[in-house]
Scaffold this active site. Structure first.
Site, short mmCIF file in Angstrom:
data_model
loop_
_atom_site.label_atom_id
_atom_site.label_comp_id
_atom_site.label_asym_id
_atom_site.label_seq_id
_atom_site.Cartn_x
_atom_site.Cartn_y
_atom_site.Cartn_z
N CYS A 46 -32.52 -104.17 8.09
CA CYS A 46 -34.05 -104.50 8.54
C CYS A 46 -34.30 -103.80 9.70
CB CYS A 46 -34.11 -106.29 8.71
SG CYS A 46 -33.54 -106.60 10.34
N CYS A 48 -36.19 -105.05 12.35
CA CYS A 48 -35.85 -105.56 13.53
C CYS A 48 -34.27 -105.42 14.15
CB CYS A 48 -36.04 -107.02 13.77
SG CYS A 48 -35.14 -108.26 12.82
#
Length: 136
Positions: A46, A48
């Site tokens: 992802c 993040c």
């Protein structure tokens, strides 16, 4: 499961900075059981993880006190290892990315995805350094 070519640079972002990859449940169990402190990073594809988690984990190691051992499992790739690591992180629910600090096999600090997502890498590093200063 993600293709090996896709996750290779994401793995190397940590392994090139001293993190040991764990691929099996036995490797996870051995790593967490080691004497001293162990940081476990649950890596992820992802955004993040790329923008916040991995940079924060790496930056946290620029501290006077740091974990004796730094390891990583990859969610969505190393299922057995990730499941085993998450088992040691109970009562926290599974999340990725996430980071856990263990001392002599006991969970002493946890950063879940909601502590990582939307926060700058510097803030994540500071959080981890505070934990290192207390437990390492």
């Amino acid at each position: 499961m993600y293709p090996a070519d896709l996750v290779k640079p994401m793995r190397e972002d940590l392994t090139n900075n001293g993190f040991q990859e764990l691929h099996t449940a036995d490797e996870v169990e051995s790593a967490i059981a080691k004497e001293g402190t162990t940081l476990v990073v649950v890596n992820s594809v992802c955004g993040c993880a790329a923008a916040n988690a991995r940079p924060g984990a790496k930056a946290s190691l620029h501290n006077n006190k740091k974990p004796d051992h730094i390891v990583t499992v990859f969610a969505g790739v190393d299922k057995e290892a990730t499941d085993k690591a998450r088992g040691f992180m109970v009562p926290f629910p599974p999340s990725s990315p996430s980071m856990a600090l263990f001392k002599n096999g006991e969970l002493v600090h946890m950063l879940e995805r909601h502590h990582i997502e939307g926060r700058p890498a510097e803030m994540i590093a500071e959080n981890l350094m505070d934990a290192y200063n207390e437990h390492c």
